[in-house]
Design a protein around this motif. Sequence first.
Motif, PDB file in Angstrom:
ATOM      1  N   ASP A 143       0.769  -1.198  -0.087  1.00  0.00           N
ATOM      2  CA  ASP A 143      -0.189  -0.081  -0.014  1.00  0.00           C
ATOM      3  C   ASP A 143       0.719   1.429   0.169  1.00  0.00           C
ATOM      4  O   ASP A 143       0.612   2.237  -0.575  1.00  0.00           O
ATOM      5  N   ASP A 144       1.765   1.299   0.900  1.00  0.00           N
ATOM      6  CA  ASP A 144       2.873   2.516   1.033  1.00  0.00           C
ATOM      7  C   ASP A 144       3.439   2.630  -0.722  1.00  0.00           C
ATOM      8  O   ASP A 144       3.257   4.007  -0.860  1.00  0.00           O
ATOM      9  N   LEU A 145       3.795   1.870  -1.131  1.00  0.00           N
ATOM     10  CA  LEU A 145       4.437   2.016  -2.010  1.00  0.00           C
ATOM     11  C   LEU A 145       3.438   1.854  -3.496  1.00  0.00           C
ATOM     12  O   LEU A 145       3.805   2.249  -4.616  1.00  0.00           O
ATOM     13  N   ASP A 146       2.237   1.608  -3.326  1.00  0.00           N
ATOM     14  CA  ASP A 146       1.304   1.668  -4.309  1.00  0.00           C
ATOM     15  C   ASP A 146       1.646   0.658  -5.420  1.00  0.00           C
ATOM     16  O   ASP A 146       1.511   1.189  -6.726  1.00  0.00           O
ATOM     17  N   TYR A 147       2.021  -0.276  -4.708  1.00  0.00           N
ATOM     18  CA  TYR A 147       2.592  -1.551  -6.039  1.00  0.00           C
ATOM     19  C   TYR A 147       1.475  -2.189  -6.772  1.00  0.00           C
ATOM     20  O   TYR A 147       0.522  -2.415  -6.250  1.00  0.00           O
TER      21      TYR A 147
END
Lengths: 355, 355
Positions: A42-46
Amino acid sequence: MTVTLADVAARARVSPATVSRVLNGNYPVAASTRERVLRAVDDLDYVLNGPASALAAATSDLVGILVNDIADPFFGIMAGAAQTEIGGPGDGSGRAGGEKLAIVCNTGGSPERELTYLTLLQRQRAAAVVLTGGAVEDPAHQAAMSAKLTKLADAGTRVVLCGRPPLPDSEAVVAALAFDNRGGGRRLTEHLLSLGHRRIGYVAGPLERTTTRHRLEGHRDAMRAAGLAGDEERLTVHGPYDRRSGYDATHELLRREPEVTAVVAANDTVALGASAAIRDRGLRIPEDISVAGFDDLPFSVDAVPALTTVRLPLFEAGARAGRLAMGKEKPPPGGIATIAAELMVRGSTAPPRVG
Amino acid sequence: MTVTLADVAARARVSPATVSRVLNGNYPVAASTRERVLRAVDDLDYVLNGPASALAAATSDLVGILVNDIADPFFGIMAGAAQTEIGGPGDGSGRAGGEKLAIVCNTGGSPERELTYLTLLQRQRAAAVVLTGGAVEDPAHQAAMSAKLTKLADAGTRVVLCGRPPLPDSEAVVAALAFDNRGGGRRLTEHLLSLGHRRIGYVAGPLERTTTRHRLEGHRDAMRAAGLAGDEERLTVHGPYDRRSGYDATHELLRREPEVTAVVAANDTVALGASAAIRDRGLRIPEDISVAGFDDLPFSVDAVPALTTVRLPLFEAGARAGRLAMGKEKPPPGGIATIAAELMVRGSTAPPRVG
DNA sequence: CTGTTAGCGCCTTCAG
DNA sequence: CTGAAGGCGCTAACAG
């Protein structure tokens, strides 16, 4: 630039393999680890790289649905139904989970495009392919299709036929759901005969298509059984499965034989065009001429008068095909199921005028 | 097992690189070499591995077309038209050439599924995405869509809107083709007003959709301009864009206000249901109640009486969207084009009964 | 339960 | 115009 699985792994302080495992969910991973990975995602929007994944796994999550005419609800209903079974409900997060990507390919009824799409799906290593609607009967094309489907099957793609007769001798196909077009056509014409019609025109679909042939055969079987053979050719006009064709063909039919008391159309859309032609000649339905269709598309019950037709359970068939494509349902015995067609008698058919 | 590019290279006695070059055709190769390679491809029945190719090249030949309801010809027509521009004609050999794979994704009108499909397309590194039909107006969803489309655009995916209003402030979109739903709705109601109608019921589409809102606003603009404001809420019933909804909503409308002399439906399909409800109450169209639709789908001209409606050039719009998605056509100035909606006056509307 | 190690099949510089 | 080499991003055995 684009964030990869390795980036996620680094941020979550695990190995790429672990990230892969939580993403695919098909392998045990400790809850806390999973948590961490998911947060990193989620953080990296992977976003998973589909091609890379498909390459490594040698499979993809694409499922192809081939239709002859996407603008025709006949196909739209089947395709939509299949898609509901294939696509999964989504998890509400907009993040794609394990569901398949159901994709609809519009062949426009062209044999070449049909093969081209199959090749394209073969390239993509599609998980399954659903072929809907009638097939073209050209032997060369049939052979090419058989060969292509066999290759797809060999590569692990599940092949399902929906509303299309089984292939001559192909082991490639998981299941074939065939509509009882012949039986439906026969019962429809029997209905007209029982009303007293004798001179029945037939606006057929395009030549060399199984659907066209089967429906027409059903019609002729009934005519023959009633001792009305002999005039078939003159009372049959072929054309595409569209409104315009129904309109034109009906004019042609009435030119050839003004004494026709009933017109059977290849499908409901054609019947709509036929009705328009009949009205344009100043004739009434059903008082002067009865009209019947095939398929029982949603609009048919709202026609005025409501259209007598043959109901095909398009949604149910499409959904079943979708389940078969997903391996969620056991194939029918022998891989072949015939789907019943139900006669729907409504206001557009009535006894012919006397005299 | 499966034949790869290397196998072809071996058989043609060239390097894999050369095979790749002739297959992609975007690099000079000696004619004789090309010949040899092509023959090896045929001999071996080689099929390019899409995922591998997409991975290495970081692009794919997938073009996604999102529709709200694939069983509705409104979308089918647009999608089919777009696909003709995207899919290429095929080379008649069944061997896929350089064409794109146009795939239709059915969201069912669900915002979640819309986002899910976009993610799936993003995974596949789709070359382009065409979004058709009205959007859901929920702010959270709109924000999510903007973000998603921006990401797609950043990754090189061309985004085209067809029959959908432009996004608030997104640079992501190549072009937005918006239908003049408001203008069409206004002119339709003006037509009814000019016939003398004053008590006009409105069977609207689902809430929170741009299409619904714009058509309704056009209607109310016209009503207000005629000094007929005030009764809007009571004379409006919302429901899905389907036949059943038109039927039920019209019954509800006539229950609320039996003196209605005209019913405007959200679209043609809804109008069909509305007509059925009106008839079931023993009322005639247009003598007792006028009915109007929107879209001018193919069956509308064959309704009895023929349906007054607003024509949207669905095929043309879809084709143009397809061309824009392929970069075959220059985007309109500012990236936004409004597509005109034309009033089609037919038999289902007439002056109200006197008294 | 998790990390390491090899590829999956192709494209794309870079030399020749 | 053609060959050689490296890597695209991920998964799937294996070990541990």
